[in-house]
Design a protein around this motif. Structure first.
Motif, PDB file in Angstrom:
ATOM      1  N   ARG A   1     140.676  77.317   1.598  1.00 10.90           N
ATOM      2  CA  ARG A   1     140.621  78.500   2.477  1.00 10.90           C
ATOM      3  C   ARG A   1     139.189  78.860   2.839  1.00 10.90           C
ATOM      4  NH1 ARG A   1     144.437  80.527  -1.037  1.00 10.90           N
ATOM      5  NH2 ARG A   1     142.871  81.877  -1.996  1.00 10.90           N
ATOM      6  N   ASN A   2     138.277  78.798   1.867  1.00 12.95           N
ATOM      7  CA  ASN A   2     136.888  79.167   2.139  1.00 12.95           C
ATOM      8  C   ASN A   2     136.223  78.231   3.140  1.00 12.95           C
ATOM      9  OD1 ASN A   2     136.970  81.427   0.501  1.00 12.95           O
ATOM     10  ND2 ASN A   2     136.195  80.352  -1.302  1.00 12.95           N
ATOM     11  N   LYS A   3     136.464  76.922   3.003  1.00 10.13           N
ATOM     12  CA  LYS A   3     135.899  75.972   3.972  1.00 10.13           C
ATOM     13  C   LYS A   3     136.477  76.217   5.357  1.00 10.13           C
ATOM     14  CE  LYS A   3     132.850  73.481   1.987  1.00 10.13           C
ATOM     15  NZ  LYS A   3     131.468  73.552   2.415  1.00 10.13           N
ATOM     16  N   ALA A   4     137.779  76.468   5.406  1.00  7.10           N
ATOM     17  CA  ALA A   4     138.423  76.725   6.694  1.00  7.10           C
ATOM     18  C   ALA A   4     137.899  78.024   7.307  1.00  7.10           C
ATOM     19  CB  ALA A   4     139.935  76.781   6.522  1.00  7.10           C
ATOM     20  N   LYS A   5     137.632  79.004   6.469  1.00  8.34           N
ATOM     21  CA  LYS A   5     137.094  80.275   6.968  1.00  8.34           C
ATOM     22  C   LYS A   5     135.728  80.057   7.611  1.00  8.34           C
ATOM     23  CE  LYS A   5     137.497  83.777   4.185  1.00  8.34           C
ATOM     24  NZ  LYS A   5     137.233  84.775   3.125  1.00  8.34           N
ATOM     25  N   GLU A   6     134.907  79.195   6.999  1.00  3.01           N
ATOM     26  CA  GLU A   6     133.609  78.866   7.598  1.00  3.01           C
ATOM     27  C   GLU A   6     133.805  78.281   8.996  1.00  3.01           C
ATOM     28  OE1 GLU A   6     131.030  76.319   5.276  1.00  3.01           O
ATOM     29  OE2 GLU A   6     131.679  77.292   3.415  1.00  3.01           O
TER      30      GLU A   6
ATOM     31  N   ASN B   1     162.603  70.006  -3.007  1.00  9.07           N
ATOM     32  CA  ASN B   1     161.184  70.176  -3.294  1.00  9.07           C
ATOM     33  C   ASN B   1     160.508  71.055  -2.241  1.00  9.07           C
ATOM     34  OD1 ASN B   1     158.773  69.694  -4.774  1.00  9.07           O
ATOM     35  ND2 ASN B   1     158.200  68.103  -3.325  1.00  9.07           N
ATOM     36  N   SER B   2     160.861  70.864  -0.974  1.00  8.04           N
ATOM     37  CA  SER B   2     160.229  71.633   0.108  1.00  8.04           C
ATOM     38  C   SER B   2     160.603  73.097   0.100  1.00  8.04           C
ATOM     39  CB  SER B   2     160.601  71.035   1.468  1.00  8.04           C
ATOM     40  OG  SER B   2     159.960  69.808   1.646  1.00  8.04           O
ATOM     41  N   PHE B   3     161.811  73.410  -0.379  1.00 12.36           N
ATOM     42  CA  PHE B   3     162.296  74.783  -0.322  1.00 12.36           C
ATOM     43  C   PHE B   3     162.397  75.420  -1.707  1.00 12.36           C
ATOM     44  CE2 PHE B   3     163.583  72.890   3.658  1.00 12.36           C
ATOM     45  CZ  PHE B   3     163.197  73.864   4.565  1.00 12.36           C
ATOM     46  N   THR B   4     161.528  74.986  -2.595  1.00 15.24           N
ATOM     47  CA  THR B   4     161.471  75.531  -3.943  1.00 15.24           C
ATOM     48  C   THR B   4     160.112  76.161  -4.145  1.00 15.24           C
ATOM     49  OG1 THR B   4     162.974  73.842  -4.796  1.00 15.24           O
ATOM     50  CG2 THR B   4     161.555  74.920  -6.400  1.00 15.24           C
ATOM     51  N   TYR B   5     160.092  77.281  -4.838  1.00 14.74           N
ATOM     52  CA  TYR B   5     158.818  77.915  -5.171  1.00 14.74           C
ATOM     53  C   TYR B   5     158.113  77.055  -6.206  1.00 14.74           C
ATOM     54  CZ  TYR B   5     155.398  81.034  -7.215  1.00 14.74           C
ATOM     55  OH  TYR B   5     154.225  81.570  -7.683  1.00 14.74           O
ATOM     56  N   HIS B   6     156.844  76.791  -5.961  1.00 13.11           N
ATOM     57  CA  HIS B   6     156.031  76.007  -6.883  1.00 13.11           C
ATOM     58  C   HIS B   6     154.931  76.931  -7.423  1.00 13.11           C
ATOM     59  CE1 HIS B   6     157.828  72.181  -5.643  1.00 13.11           C
ATOM     60  NE2 HIS B   6     157.842  72.716  -4.421  1.00 13.11           N
ATOM     61  N   ALA B   7     155.129  77.405  -8.630  1.00 16.47           N
ATOM     62  CA  ALA B   7     154.122  78.282  -9.244  1.00 16.47           C
ATOM     63  C   ALA B   7     152.826  77.495  -9.429  1.00 16.47           C
ATOM     64  CB  ALA B   7     154.628  78.796 -10.584  1.00 16.47           C
ATOM     65  N   PRO B   8     151.703  78.101  -9.112  1.00 17.08           N
ATOM     66  CA  PRO B   8     150.427  77.394  -9.290  1.00 17.08           C
ATOM     67  C   PRO B   8     150.220  77.009 -10.750  1.00 17.08           C
ATOM     68  CG  PRO B   8     150.111  79.413  -8.041  1.00 17.08           C
ATOM     69  CD  PRO B   8     151.513  79.431  -8.548  1.00 17.08           C
ATOM     70  N   LYS B   9     149.642  75.833 -10.938  1.00 17.62           N
ATOM     71  CA  LYS B   9     149.339  75.383 -12.291  1.00 17.62           C
ATOM     72  C   LYS B   9     147.907  74.872 -12.359  1.00 17.62           C
ATOM     73  CE  LYS B   9     152.223  71.533 -11.044  1.00 17.62           C
ATOM     74  NZ  LYS B   9     153.472  70.975 -11.038  1.00 17.62           N
ATOM     75  N   SER B  10     147.388  74.843 -13.546  1.00 17.73           N
ATOM     76  CA  SER B  10     146.032  74.411 -13.887  1.00 17.73           C
ATOM     77  C   SER B  10     145.006  74.899 -12.866  1.00 17.73           C
ATOM     78  CB  SER B  10     145.967  72.900 -14.106  1.00 17.73           C
ATOM     79  OG  SER B  10     146.187  72.185 -12.920  1.00 17.73           O
ATOM     80  N   ASP B  11     144.338  73.983 -12.164  1.00 15.61           N
ATOM     81  CA  ASP B  11     143.251  74.364 -11.257  1.00 15.61           C
ATOM     82  C   ASP B  11     143.693  74.554  -9.806  1.00 15.61           C
ATOM     83  OD1 ASP B  11     143.743  71.700 -10.600  1.00 15.61           O
ATOM     84  OD2 ASP B  11     141.628  71.246 -10.297  1.00 15.61           O
ATOM     85  N   GLN B  12     144.992  74.567  -9.555  1.00 11.92           N
ATOM     86  CA  GLN B  12     145.462  74.679  -8.169  1.00 11.92           C
ATOM     87  C   GLN B  12     144.973  75.935  -7.454  1.00 11.92           C
ATOM     88  OE1 GLN B  12     149.713  74.125  -8.541  1.00 11.92           O
ATOM     89  NE2 GLN B  12     149.542  71.923  -8.155  1.00 11.92           N
ATOM     90  N   PRO B  13     145.034  77.132  -8.067  1.00 11.05           N
ATOM     91  CA  PRO B  13     144.545  78.320  -7.337  1.00 11.05           C
ATOM     92  C   PRO B  13     143.091  78.183  -6.878  1.00 11.05           C
ATOM     93  CG  PRO B  13     145.810  79.002  -9.242  1.00 11.05           C
ATOM     94  CD  PRO B  13     145.618  77.503  -9.353  1.00 11.05           C
ATOM     95  N   GLN B  14     142.254  77.586  -7.703  1.00 12.48           N
ATOM     96  CA  GLN B  14     140.852  77.404  -7.318  1.00 12.48           C
ATOM     97  C   GLN B  14     140.744  76.423  -6.157  1.00 12.48           C
ATOM     98  OE1 GLN B  14     141.973  77.102 -10.523  1.00 12.48           O
ATOM     99  NE2 GLN B  14     141.086  78.918 -11.460  1.00 12.48           N
ATOM    100  N   ARG B  15     141.562  75.397  -6.147  1.00 14.46           N
ATOM    101  CA  ARG B  15     141.539  74.421  -5.053  1.00 14.46           C
ATOM    102  C   ARG B  15     142.060  75.042  -3.764  1.00 14.46           C
ATOM    103  NH1 ARG B  15     144.743  70.119  -8.134  1.00 14.46           N
ATOM    104  NH2 ARG B  15     144.934  69.097  -6.130  1.00 14.46           N
ATOM    105  N   TYR B  16     143.116  75.868  -3.862  1.00 11.72           N
ATOM    106  CA  TYR B  16     143.610  76.583  -2.666  1.00 11.72           C
ATOM    107  C   TYR B  16     142.501  77.446  -2.079  1.00 11.72           C
ATOM    108  CZ  TYR B  16     148.376  75.586  -4.433  1.00 11.72           C
ATOM    109  OH  TYR B  16     149.521  74.987  -4.894  1.00 11.72           O
ATOM    110  N   GLU B  17     141.794  78.146  -2.957  1.00  9.02           N
ATOM    111  CA  GLU B  17     140.719  79.023  -2.500  1.00  9.02           C
ATOM    112  C   GLU B  17     139.582  78.224  -1.871  1.00  9.02           C
ATOM    113  OE1 GLU B  17     137.901  82.684  -4.063  1.00  9.02           O
ATOM    114  OE2 GLU B  17     139.330  81.766  -5.443  1.00  9.02           O
ATOM    115  N   ALA B  18     139.247  77.078  -2.449  1.00  7.73           N
ATOM    116  CA  ALA B  18     138.179  76.237  -1.880  1.00  7.73           C
ATOM    117  C   ALA B  18     138.554  75.783  -0.472  1.00  7.73           C
ATOM    118  CB  ALA B  18     137.922  75.030  -2.783  1.00  7.73           C
TER     119      ALA B  18
END
Length: 101
Positions: A59-64, A40-57
């Motif tokens: 990153r944006n908070k961390a950027k602040e 599981n740790s060394f397998t590519y996990h393609a983003p699904k459903s709302d994951q890309p938006q959550r990743y971005e959220a």
């Protein structure tokens, strides 16, 4: 029933600290659980459903926070470490989503 102490690697339920499989192995996670976790740790996990938006959220908070560090903290080794640890926090948060959903 409780989760085995080796949770989240071991998904078994247990009446004591460890499930029977882990208890029989001396409280150590059996190799088949370790192998599945490694896979599981060394397998590519393609983003699904709302994951890309959550990743971005995340990153944006961390950027602040990174900008706040940059504005409020003097240039120093400690500031650099704080920013690097923030990058690590983003990575681990995103990995928690990718590998556990």
């Amino acid at each position: 029933m409780n989760k085995c102490f080796n949770h989240p690697i071991c998904k078994n339920e247990s009446e004591t600290e460890y499930c029977p499989a882990c208890l029989q192995n001396g409280g150590i996670v059996p190799k088949d659980y370790i192998r599945s976790n490694l896979e599981n740790s060394f397998t590519y996990h393609a983003p699904k459903s709302d994951q890309p938006q959550r990743y971005e959220a995340i990153r944006n908070k961390a950027k602040e926070l990174a900008h706040m560090f940059d504005e409020l903290c003097p240039d120093s080794r400690e500031k650099t470490i704080a920013q690097e640890n923030l990058e690590q926090a983003i990575m681990w948060a995103n990995k928690s989503i990718a590998c556990n959903e």
